[in-house]
Structure formats: structure tokens, C-alpha cells
Design a protein around this motif. Structure first.
Motif, mmCIF file in Angstrom:
data_model
loop_
_atom_site.group_PDB
_atom_site.id
_atom_site.type_symbol
_atom_site.label_atom_id
_atom_site.label_comp_id
_atom_site.label_asym_id
_atom_site.label_seq_id
_atom_site.Cartn_x
_atom_site.Cartn_y
_atom_site.Cartn_z
ATOM 1 N N THR A 77 0.825 -1.144 -0.085
ATOM 2 C CA THR A 77 0.036 -0.063 -0.039
ATOM 3 C C THR A 77 1.006 1.318 0.088
ATOM 4 O O THR A 77 0.702 2.241 -0.793
ATOM 5 N N ALA A 78 1.784 1.232 0.926
ATOM 6 C CA ALA A 78 2.797 2.467 0.938
ATOM 7 C C ALA A 78 3.432 2.713 -0.545
ATOM 8 O O ALA A 78 3.746 3.908 -0.811
ATOM 9 N N GLU A 79 3.836 1.578 -1.140
ATOM 10 C CA GLU A 79 4.503 1.872 -2.532
ATOM 11 C C GLU A 79 3.428 2.341 -3.292
ATOM 12 O O GLU A 79 3.799 3.091 -4.304
ATOM 13 N N GLU A 104 -12.097 9.524 3.997
ATOM 14 C CA GLU A 104 -12.564 8.104 4.620
ATOM 15 C C GLU A 104 -11.954 6.704 4.096
ATOM 16 O O GLU A 104 -11.289 6.043 4.851
ATOM 17 N N GLY A 105 -11.609 6.841 2.727
ATOM 18 C CA GLY A 105 -10.933 5.782 2.209
ATOM 19 C C GLY A 105 -9.333 5.752 2.437
ATOM 20 O O GLY A 105 -8.927 4.518 3.037
ATOM 21 N N MET A 106 -8.846 6.997 2.749
ATOM 22 C CA MET A 106 -7.529 7.341 3.108
ATOM 23 C C MET A 106 -7.284 6.708 4.604
ATOM 24 O O MET A 106 -6.434 6.055 4.898
ATOM 25 N N TRP A 110 -4.998 3.833 5.994
ATOM 26 C CA TRP A 110 -4.061 4.132 7.272
ATOM 27 C C TRP A 110 -4.145 3.252 8.250
ATOM 28 O O TRP A 110 -3.069 2.922 8.851
ATOM 29 N N ALA A 111 -5.337 3.217 8.700
ATOM 30 C CA ALA A 111 -5.500 2.495 9.709
ATOM 31 C C ALA A 111 -5.309 1.096 9.604
ATOM 32 O O ALA A 111 -4.869 0.294 10.756
ATOM 33 N N ARG A 112 -5.322 0.335 8.684
ATOM 34 C CA ARG A 112 -4.842 -1.100 8.316
ATOM 35 C C ARG A 112 -3.467 -1.074 8.071
ATOM 36 O O ARG A 112 -2.617 -2.199 8.411
ATOM 37 N N ASP A 113 -2.823 -0.090 7.444
ATOM 38 C CA ASP A 113 -1.436 -0.453 6.973
ATOM 39 C C ASP A 113 -0.580 0.740 7.362
ATOM 40 O O ASP A 113 0.644 0.814 6.898
ATOM 41 N N ASN A 114 -0.800 1.403 8.434
ATOM 42 C CA ASN A 114 0.188 2.781 8.676
ATOM 43 C C ASN A 114 1.415 2.367 9.333
ATOM 44 O O ASN A 114 2.400 3.141 9.120
ATOM 45 N N CYS A 124 -2.572 10.662 6.152
ATOM 46 C CA CYS A 124 -3.716 9.901 5.679
ATOM 47 C C CYS A 124 -4.685 9.600 6.576
ATOM 48 O O CYS A 124 -6.008 9.492 6.468
ATOM 49 N N GLY A 125 -4.238 9.419 7.917
ATOM 50 C CA GLY A 125 -5.050 9.271 8.856
ATOM 51 C C GLY A 125 -5.638 10.720 9.424
ATOM 52 O O GLY A 125 -6.394 10.386 10.357
ATOM 53 N N TYR A 126 -5.255 11.757 9.031
ATOM 54 C CA TYR A 126 -5.764 12.886 9.678
ATOM 55 C C TYR A 126 -7.104 13.345 9.037
ATOM 56 O O TYR A 126 -8.000 13.905 9.670
ATOM 57 N N PHE A 127 -7.333 13.334 7.544
ATOM 58 C CA PHE A 127 -8.315 13.834 7.165
ATOM 59 C C PHE A 127 -9.834 13.562 7.446
ATOM 60 O O PHE A 127 -10.878 14.477 7.597
#
Length: 174
Positions: A77-79, A104-106, A110-114, A124-127
Motif C-alpha cells: 500500500t505504501a508503494e 474516509e478511504g485514506m 491508514w488504519a490498516r497499513d500505517n 492519510c489518517g488525519y483528514f
């Protein structure tokens, strides 16, 4: 949006499509269209690919699961996230109403792969929370958060999936 199988490995295409579906930069009909193109390009397509091509009325979750039956994603995901965020930026310019779905998607990604995210992707976890607070009249306005999201995604404009696919095609022909 999507490249043909000759451009990049199927496992990378599946990874990109799945993430783009999660972030709402692609919809189920886009994935079905990709599957149709794959079927046209192959002499003996896999049954999972044929099933995907028939999923036009399916939801995002089922479609993403079907993508995983076609190939195991070979990029993290990060790549991939910078490429999808570059596409998201272009969509935000055309449709600012897309911002909330993207946020919401971000957040879900983020919650899954941060744990694998670089500092550049940490926002990505902020918005998602920022939009909730803005709607409640706390801390900022929705327009301010829209501008922050646009600035954030704009930082990834040099990550162009189609250029990457073209580079892969060129290196295969060399």
C-alpha cells in the motif's frame, strides 16, 4: 487509468486497482472494464478474471476480493499510495465533493497499513477526523480541510501510474 497486461505485471496491476477501488478513485465499472480488456488480451483467461468481468452490479468489497483471486498484489500500500493520491488530486480538482469519500478511504487504508507508511503518507489518517471536526464547527471549516487535502494530494503529482507503466513497457522492449 489502467495499463494492459503487457505493460506491468498482473500482480502490480491488481495491487493498484484494489487500492484505487478502496480510495474511490476507481469504481466497480472501471474494474470490470479492466477485466474485459484483460480477457480480450488473453487466449485462455482465468475463470476468476471472467467472474470479475461479470461483477458490474457488485459492491466495492466483493470486487476487491475478486481481484485478489486473480493475483496476489506484489506492491505494498505504501508503494502504491502516492500513485493513487496523484490520481485523487486530479479528481479533487474536477469534483471537490469527492474529498469526503477520499478522506474516509485514506483513513481506512491508514488504519490498516500505517505501520508501513513513510512520514510523507502519515497525514492519510488525519483528514477523516478533520472533516468530522470541521462539520461540528471545531478547529477549521470544511473548505479549509478541502484545501489541505488538495495540497496534500498535490504533493504526489509527480507519481504518475501511466508513466510508470510506460517505463515498464519500455524496459520490457529493450
Amino acid at each position: 487509468m489502467t495499463a494492459s497486461a503487457s505493460d506491468v505485471p498482473l500482480s502490480e496491476q491488481v495491487a493498484y486497482l484494489k487500492l484505487a477501488l478502496e480510495l474511490h478513485t476507481l469504481d466497480v465499472p472501471d474494474i470490470v472494464q479492466w477485466a474485459d480488456a484483460q480477457i480480450r488480451d488473453q487466449t485462455n483467461p482465468a475463470y476468476a478474471l471472467i467472474e470479475l468481468a461479470l461483477m458490474g452490479e457488485s459492491n466495492r468489497f466483493d470486487t476487491a476480493n475478486q481481484l485478489l483471486r486473480i493475483a496476489r498484489p506484489s506492491m505494498t500500500t505504501a508503494e502504491l499510495l502516492p500513485y493513487v493520491l496523484a490520481d485523487a488530486h486530479k479528481m479533487l480538482l474536477d469534483n471537490p465533493g469527492f474529498a469526503r469519500a477520499l478522506a474516509e478511504g485514506m483513513y481506512q487504508v491508514w488504519a490498516r497499513d500505517n505501520g508501513s507508511f513513510t512520514e510523507a503518507l502519515a497525514l492519510c489518517g488525519y483528514f477523516d477526523d478533520a472533516y468530522d471536526l470541521a462539520r461540528a464547527g471545531i478547529n477549521a471549516t470544511v473548505d479549509q480541510i478541502n484545501q489541505e487535502l488538495l495540497a496534500f494530494t498535490g504533493g504526489f503529482l509527480n507519481w504518475d501510474w501511466m508513466k510508470r507503466c510506460g517505463a515498464a513497457e519500455k524496459s520490457q522492449s529493450d
